[in-house]
Design a protein around this motif. Structure first.
Motif, mmCIF file in Angstrom:
data_model
loop_
_atom_site.group_PDB
_atom_site.id
_atom_site.type_symbol
_atom_site.label_atom_id
_atom_site.label_comp_id
_atom_site.label_asym_id
_atom_site.label_seq_id
_atom_site.Cartn_x
_atom_site.Cartn_y
_atom_site.Cartn_z
ATOM 1 N N LEU A 24 65.103 7.648 -15.055
ATOM 2 C CA LEU A 24 65.172 7.395 -16.529
ATOM 3 C C LEU A 24 64.302 6.533 -17.093
ATOM 4 C CD1 LEU A 24 69.204 7.316 -17.136
ATOM 5 C CD2 LEU A 24 67.440 9.150 -17.515
ATOM 6 N N ASP A 25 63.509 5.730 -15.915
ATOM 7 C CA ASP A 25 62.898 4.569 -16.479
ATOM 8 C C ASP A 25 61.616 5.007 -17.485
ATOM 9 O OD1 ASP A 25 64.203 2.896 -15.167
ATOM 10 O OD2 ASP A 25 62.967 2.903 -13.141
ATOM 11 N N GLY A 26 60.925 6.286 -16.899
ATOM 12 C CA GLY A 26 59.803 6.901 -17.701
ATOM 13 C C GLY A 26 60.295 7.189 -19.163
ATOM 14 N N TYR A 27 61.550 7.832 -19.373
ATOM 15 C CA TYR A 27 61.904 8.465 -20.625
ATOM 16 C C TYR A 27 62.369 6.980 -21.392
ATOM 17 C CZ TYR A 27 62.415 12.680 -18.542
ATOM 18 O OH TYR A 27 62.262 13.834 -17.946
ATOM 19 N N LEU A 28 62.833 5.862 -20.969
ATOM 20 C CA LEU A 28 63.179 4.600 -21.495
ATOM 21 C C LEU A 28 62.021 4.017 -22.046
ATOM 22 C CD1 LEU A 28 65.962 3.345 -19.344
ATOM 23 C CD2 LEU A 28 66.417 4.434 -21.597
ATOM 24 N N LYS A 29 60.785 4.161 -21.226
ATOM 25 C CA LYS A 29 59.594 3.357 -21.750
ATOM 26 C C LYS A 29 59.103 4.164 -22.940
ATOM 27 C CE LYS A 29 58.101 1.438 -17.430
ATOM 28 N NZ LYS A 29 57.147 1.483 -16.267
ATOM 29 N N GLY A 66 61.376 3.555 -25.655
ATOM 30 C CA GLY A 66 61.195 2.071 -26.340
ATOM 31 C C GLY A 66 62.468 1.256 -25.993
ATOM 32 N N GLY A 67 63.205 1.857 -25.030
ATOM 33 C CA GLY A 67 64.572 1.167 -24.527
ATOM 34 C C GLY A 67 64.315 0.398 -23.324
ATOM 35 N N ALA A 68 63.296 0.158 -22.825
ATOM 36 C CA ALA A 68 63.131 -0.526 -21.434
ATOM 37 C C ALA A 68 62.456 -1.939 -21.681
ATOM 38 C CB ALA A 68 62.605 0.295 -20.514
#
Length: 60
Positions: free
Chosen positions: A50-55, A58-60
């Protein structure tokens, strides 16, 4: 066309509904893919972190 149903899924659903109302349930089961198990049934979608999607979101 009069009802604005343009997708094959809409057409399939309407055909099943009308067949059920008129008592012709066997008619729809003869259509390829309307109940037969597809050769792709056991395919699995790839799973990503999920890290790529969160970046991106804008959620990471």
């Amino acid at each position: 066309m009069e009802k604005g149903l343009w997708s094959a899924n809409d057409f399939h659903d309407v055909a099943k509904h009308l067949a059920r109302i008129q008592g012709h349930q066997d008619t729809i089961s003869d259509i390829p893919g309307s109940g037969a198990i597809s050769e792709y049934y056991n395919e699995k979608a790839s799973v990503r972190e999920l890290d790529g999607y969160l970046k991106i979101l804008g959620g990471a």
